[in-house]
Scaffold this motif. Structure first.
Motif, PDB file in Angstrom:
ATOM      1  N   PHE A 182       4.562  40.017  29.474  1.00 57.51           N
ATOM      2  CA  PHE A 182       5.477  38.909  29.323  1.00 57.51           C
ATOM      3  C   PHE A 182       5.857  38.404  30.709  1.00 57.51           C
ATOM      4  N   TRP A 183       6.087  37.122  30.840  1.00 60.27           N
ATOM      5  CA  TRP A 183       6.446  36.591  32.143  1.00 60.27           C
ATOM      6  C   TRP A 183       7.364  35.371  31.981  1.00 60.27           C
ATOM      7  N   TYR A 184       8.040  35.054  33.104  1.00 58.72           N
ATOM      8  CA  TYR A 184       8.980  33.939  33.151  1.00 58.72           C
ATOM      9  C   TYR A 184       8.897  33.311  34.536  1.00 58.72           C
ATOM     10  N   LEU A 185       8.910  31.988  34.596  1.00 60.61           N
ATOM     11  CA  LEU A 185       8.867  31.278  35.872  1.00 60.61           C
ATOM     12  C   LEU A 185       9.863  30.124  35.834  1.00 60.61           C
ATOM     13  N   PHE A 186      10.754  30.097  36.805  1.00 61.95           N
ATOM     14  CA  PHE A 186      11.713  29.006  36.954  1.00 61.95           C
ATOM     15  C   PHE A 186      11.459  28.355  38.310  1.00 61.95           C
ATOM     16  N   LEU A 187      11.305  27.037  38.321  1.00 64.03           N
ATOM     17  CA  LEU A 187      11.130  26.309  39.574  1.00 64.03           C
ATOM     18  C   LEU A 187      12.301  25.352  39.757  1.00 64.03           C
ATOM     19  N   GLU A 188      12.949  25.423  40.904  1.00 57.54           N
ATOM     20  CA  GLU A 188      14.037  24.501  41.210  1.00 57.54           C
ATOM     21  C   GLU A 188      13.516  23.083  41.425  1.00 57.54           C
ATOM     22  N   GLN A 189      12.239  22.965  41.788  1.00 59.32           N
ATOM     23  CA  GLN A 189      11.641  21.654  42.001  1.00 59.32           C
ATOM     24  C   GLN A 189      10.158  21.724  41.667  1.00 59.32           C
ATOM     25  N   GLU A 190       9.752  21.017  40.628  1.00 52.30           N
ATOM     26  CA  GLU A 190       8.334  20.904  40.264  1.00 52.30           C
ATOM     27  C   GLU A 190       7.770  19.710  41.014  1.00 52.30           C
TER      28      GLU A 190
END
Length: 177
Positions: A1-9
């Motif tokens: 399982f994984w999660y990715l959050f980007l403050e700026q795409e």
């Protein structure tokens, strides 16, 4: 399982040849990888990924991340016989995915199979390689792009694509020294 959050795409704007910011995004998913060798000369593999990708600063329904794949699958079955004969079949699949932020334009998915067969004799290898074994029509590169033909009065946003490789047979002769 994984999660990715980007403050700026950052997204590529092909017509302008630039990269521009598009806000915060979130992706979460699951990856599965299997390898199995039932016999000393026979082995297979399977890799699957499911992902859910959305822009966090856009209203629901207008928050798709263009071209972010939802589901991918690759796998194969290979044989390497003691006699020197080797063979394999492989598959790659990419599901249909949003081509723009509201998912009104969809980049087509595809499934393509490749095949190889050969023989190793000391330092010589002879073989064939077939790309797109079943001659599947598929689009390799796809982008939602606005364009206007000379007879059109208004610009139209639609899929522009590079066609995928059709059935292709290649012979191989290799000498190792």
């Amino acid at each position: 399982f994984w999660y990715l959050f980007l403050e700026q795409e950052f997204v590529y704007v092909g017509d302008a040849g630039i990269v521009e910011p598009s806000g915060k995004t979130e992706r979460k998913g699951i990856d599965l990888s299997l390898q199995y060798q039932p016999l000393s000369w026979l082995y297979g593999n399977l890799d699957a990924t499911y992902a859910f990708a959305r822009s966090l600063e856009e209203p629901e329904g207008n928050d798709f991340i263009p071209l972010a794949p939802d589901f991918t699958l690759t796998g194969g079955l290979n044989a390497n016989l003691p006699s020197g004969i080797y063979s394999g079949i492989s598959m790659r699949h990419l599901s249909a995915r949003p081509a723009n932020e509201d998912n009104s334009i969809v980049a087509e998915g595809y499934t393509v199979f490749d095949f190889n067969l050969g023989y190793e004799l000391q330092k010589w290898h002879f073989g064939i390689n077939i790309q797109n074994l079943f001659d599947t029509e598929w689009n390799e590169t796809q982008f939602a792009t606005e364009s206007r033909l000379s007879f059109e009065t208004e610009a139209v946003e639609e899929i522009h694509f590079t066609p995928g490789t059709p059935f292709f047979l290649r012979g191989i002769v290799t000498y190792f020294f």
